[in-house]
Design an enzyme around this catalytic site. Structure first.
Site, PDB file in Angstrom:
ATOM      1  N   ARG A 291      -9.015  -8.547   2.196  1.00 11.84           N
ATOM      2  CA  ARG A 291      -8.140  -9.493   1.510  1.00 11.84           C
ATOM      3  C   ARG A 291      -8.931 -10.775   1.298  1.00 11.84           C
ATOM      4  NH1 ARG A 291      -2.758 -12.513   3.988  1.00 11.84           N
ATOM      5  NH2 ARG A 291      -4.101 -14.333   4.203  1.00 11.84           N
TER       6      ARG A 291
ATOM      7  N   TYR B 137      -2.459 -22.726   2.346  1.00 12.32           N
ATOM      8  CA  TYR B 137      -2.076 -21.718   3.321  1.00 12.32           C
ATOM      9  C   TYR B 137      -2.787 -20.402   3.031  1.00 12.32           C
ATOM     10  CZ  TYR B 137       0.681 -18.795   6.304  1.00 12.32           C
ATOM     11  OH  TYR B 137       1.050 -17.918   7.278  1.00 12.32           O
TER      12      TYR B 137
ATOM     13  N   ASP C  96      -3.154 -12.304  -1.275  1.00 10.26           N
ATOM     14  CA  ASP C  96      -1.804 -12.715  -0.887  1.00 10.26           C
ATOM     15  C   ASP C  96      -1.460 -14.044  -1.556  1.00 10.26           C
ATOM     16  OD1 ASP C  96       0.582 -13.165   0.417  1.00 10.26           O
ATOM     17  OD2 ASP C  96      -0.216 -12.838   2.435  1.00 10.26           O
TER      18      ASP C  96
ATOM     19  N   HIS D 100       1.441 -15.512  -1.027  1.00 10.43           N
ATOM     20  CA  HIS D 100       2.319 -16.204  -0.073  1.00 10.43           C
ATOM     21  C   HIS D 100       3.549 -16.803  -0.754  1.00 10.43           C
ATOM     22  CE1 HIS D 100      -0.189 -15.691   3.421  1.00 10.43           C
ATOM     23  NE2 HIS D 100      -1.227 -16.172   2.796  1.00 10.43           N
TER      24      HIS D 100
ATOM     25  N   GLU E 148      -0.054  -9.492  -3.255  1.00 15.51           N
ATOM     26  CA  GLU E 148       1.029  -9.528  -2.250  1.00 15.51           C
ATOM     27  C   GLU E 148       1.919 -10.751  -2.405  1.00 15.51           C
ATOM     28  OE1 GLU E 148      -0.584  -9.343   1.695  1.00 15.51           O
ATOM     29  OE2 GLU E 148       1.162 -10.344   2.559  1.00 15.51           O
TER      30      GLU E 148
ATOM     31  N   GLU F 282       6.766  -8.519   4.168  1.00 16.22           N
ATOM     32  CA  GLU F 282       6.545  -8.924   5.562  1.00 16.22           C
ATOM     33  C   GLU F 282       7.713  -9.726   6.127  1.00 16.22           C
ATOM     34  OE1 GLU F 282       2.803 -11.021   4.911  1.00 16.22           O
ATOM     35  OE2 GLU F 282       3.811 -12.906   5.285  1.00 16.22           O
TER      36      GLU F 282
ATOM     37  N   ARG G 259       5.728  -3.771   2.904  1.00 16.89           N
ATOM     38  CA  ARG G 259       5.024  -4.373   4.045  1.00 16.89           C
ATOM     39  C   ARG G 259       5.902  -4.654   5.256  1.00 16.89           C
ATOM     40  NH1 ARG G 259       0.701  -6.392   4.612  1.00 16.89           N
ATOM     41  NH2 ARG G 259       1.112  -8.571   5.103  1.00 16.89           N
TER      42      ARG G 259
ATOM     43  N   GLU H 157      -2.676  -3.723   7.622  1.00 14.97           N
ATOM     44  CA  GLU H 157      -3.361  -5.011   7.783  1.00 14.97           C
ATOM     45  C   GLU H 157      -3.952  -5.133   9.181  1.00 14.97           C
ATOM     46  OE1 GLU H 157      -0.794  -8.403   7.247  1.00 14.97           O
ATOM     47  OE2 GLU H 157      -2.477  -9.807   7.204  1.00 14.97           O
TER      48      GLU H 157
ATOM     49  N   TRP I 192       7.903 -20.440  -0.548  1.00 15.84           N
ATOM     50  CA  TRP I 192       6.909 -19.474  -0.098  1.00 15.84           C
ATOM     51  C   TRP I 192       7.528 -18.599   0.933  1.00 15.84           C
ATOM     52  CZ3 TRP I 192       3.616 -19.892   4.507  1.00 15.84           C
ATOM     53  CH2 TRP I 192       4.122 -20.808   5.428  1.00 15.84           C
TER      54      TRP I 192
HETATM   55  C1  CS2 Z   1       0.344 -13.365   6.027  1.00 13.34           C
HETATM   56  C2  CS2 Z   1       0.697 -13.847   7.392  1.00 13.34           C
HETATM   57  O1  CS2 Z   1      -0.710 -11.543   7.035  1.00 13.34           O
HETATM   58  C3  CS2 Z   1      -0.169 -11.959   6.030  1.00 13.34           C
HETATM   59  O2  CS2 Z   1      -0.077 -11.331   5.006  1.00 13.34           O
HETATM   60  O3  CS2 Z   1       1.270 -13.561   5.043  1.00 13.34           O
HETATM   61  O4  CS2 Z   1      -0.281 -14.759   7.733  1.00 13.34           O
HETATM   62  C4  CS2 Z   1       2.053 -14.510   7.531  1.00 13.34           C
HETATM   63  O5  CS2 Z   1       2.102 -15.666   6.771  1.00 13.34           O
HETATM   64  C5  CS2 Z   1       2.373 -14.799   8.945  1.00 13.34           C
HETATM   65  O6  CS2 Z   1       2.283 -13.625   9.679  1.00 13.34           O
HETATM   66  C6  CS2 Z   1       3.742 -15.426   9.075  1.00 13.34           C
HETATM   67  O7  CS2 Z   1       4.049 -15.586  10.394  1.00 13.34           O
HETATM   68 MG    MG Z   2       1.304 -11.975   3.641  1.00 14.96          MG
END
Ligand code: CS2
Ligand code: MG
Length: 403
Positions: free
Chosen positions: A147, A159, A211, A213, A237, A263, A284, A340, A403
């Site tokens: 990634r 981020y 990602d 986010h 993502e 996620e 995810r 991941e 986000w």
């Molecule tokens: C992220 C994570 O792994 C990912 O794809 O989006 O860093 C996520 O932001 C954190 O696990 C949130 O706690």
């Molecule tokens: Mg993520």
């Protein structure tokens, strides 16, 4: 057979991790991950105040019945706190059942569908060149999928990118939420260059993931997906927040770039429309935040009907217990896509001794009975809880952003 006791263990050997340990009257115990980044103590309370008292005396072999009891019996269904707590119970009970059977968990689920589990790692850099340097390191370690995230000119921190070159990126690292500035325009104008540079250096064989986010609107996400089609991403993502699931119809209309999301989901209802309308390619939702193995299995089976594969969340704010359980699940699940992987700190690996192993871009879950992850409680006690929060984003004019 009865559940004799259950307790919650909080430790911070790098980041806060919450573990539920369930002990039976026959000496066998199981452990489950109950970590919800930035809201850890809410899950601790949910378990200690509302779940543990109801577990004592129950037969730990009745995993499905206990799951239904906790899910339906609470009256308040779904939601990250409750579903994380239920997941911790569920994983601990699967651990117990597999230990009782003397089998690695993947055998109980139905046996191996593959020999090894492909994972993706994270390469981040403050700019494109430093990200490429990180990709080189990951490729040298054997990863087949990486990634890629990089800083954006004009936006000092963003981020998903580590603060310092060469340092691992951690999703939550300040005692109060840090405030980041975000500009979708600057990001959209810059990020295609990152994918071009990675393809240019590593060719077509490396799987590239990215990602967003949740920081774009649907039409912006559609633009990005369309513009980067030629770089053949493995997935894009979380390109938008998805309370409105049908917003993905718009994105899908414009691009063949594969889409991954989930996620933050904790139930099938959170992604039912996305899956049923084939608006995504990878789901995810992960074991710890989506109600455990029992519930994620239902999501994965449903997804398989619609050609959607799994791509479980595996950030460092999920404990090695989640990773272990996920690797057993990934070894079994027919519609596996990718897993991941973010390496935990050395201290974390020592607190949670585990049977899973990495080799040349793939993991194997190990063959010890259960999910193969344990906890060293004495060591865990040396790392007390420390508040740590994810950052928030504001647009350049100060507006709090999605986000
Ligand atoms: C992220 C994570 O792994 C990912 O794809 O989006 O860093 C996520 O932001 C954190 O696990 C949130 O706690
Ligand atoms: Mg993520």
């Amino acid at each position: 057979m009865k559940i004799r006791s259950a307790k919650v263990i909080v430790t911070c050997p790098g980041r806060n991790l919450v573990t539920l340990k369930i002990e039976t009257d026959q000496g066998v115990y199981g452990i489950g991950d109950a970590t919800l980044n930035g809201r850890e103590k809410s899950v601790v309370s949910y378990l200690e105040d509302h779940i543990i008292p109801t577990l004592i005396g129950k037969d730990p072999q009745r995993i499905e019945d206990i799951w239904q009891y906790l899910y339906r019996g609470a009256y308040w269904r779904r939601g990250p706190i409750g579903m994380t707590a239920i997941a911790a119970v569920d994983v601990a009970l699967w651990d117990i059942k597999a230990k009782l059977a003397g089998m690695p968990l993947y055998q109980l689920l139905g046996g191996k569908s593959r020999e090894k589990v492909m994972v993706y790692s994270h390469a981040t850099g403050l700019d494109i060149e430093s990200c490429l340097e990180e990709v080189r390191k990951h490729v040298a370690l054997g990863y087949k999928a990486v990634r890629v995230q990089c800083g954006i000119p004009g936006i000092p921190t963003t981020y998903g990118v580590s603060k310092e070159a060469g340092k691992p990126y951690e999703p939550a690292d300040s005692a109060l939420p840090a405030e980041h500035v975000w500009s979708s325009e600057k990001y959209l104008n810059h990020v295609p260059e990152l994918f071009a540079a990675v393809r240019n250096e590593f060719g077509e064989d490396l799987h590239i993931l990215h990602d967003v986010h949740h920081r774009l609107t649907p039409i912006q996400a559609a633009r990005l997906g369309k513009e980067v089609e030629k770089f053949h991403l493995f997935w894009l993502e979380d390109c938008t927040p998805v309370e409105n699931q049908s917003s993905y119809e718009l994105i899908r209309k414009h691009t063949t770039t594969p889409l991954a999301i989930g996620e933050v989901f904790n139930s099938l209802s959170d992604c039912q429309e996305l899956i049923q309308k084939q608006l995504i390619d990878y789901i995810r939702a992960t074991i710890t935040h989506a109600g455990g193995i029992t519930n994620v299995r239902r999501i994965a089976d449903f997804a398989s009907i619609y050609h959607v594969k799994t791509g479980f969340h595996g950030a460092t704010d999920l404990s090695p217990i989640c990773m272990g359980a996920a690797l057993h699940f990934d070894t079994w699940v027919p519609n596996f896509g990718i897993q991941e992987h973010m390496p935990h700190t050395k201290e974390t690996d020592l607190v949670f001794p585990h049977a899973y192993e990495f080799k040349d871009g793939f993991f194997t879950p190990g063959d010890v009975p259960g999910h193969g992850v344990d906890i060293d409680e004495e060591l865990a006690a040396k790392y007390p809880y420390k508040p740590a929060y994810l950052p928030v984003n504001r647009l350049e004019d100060g507006t709090l952003w999605n986000w």
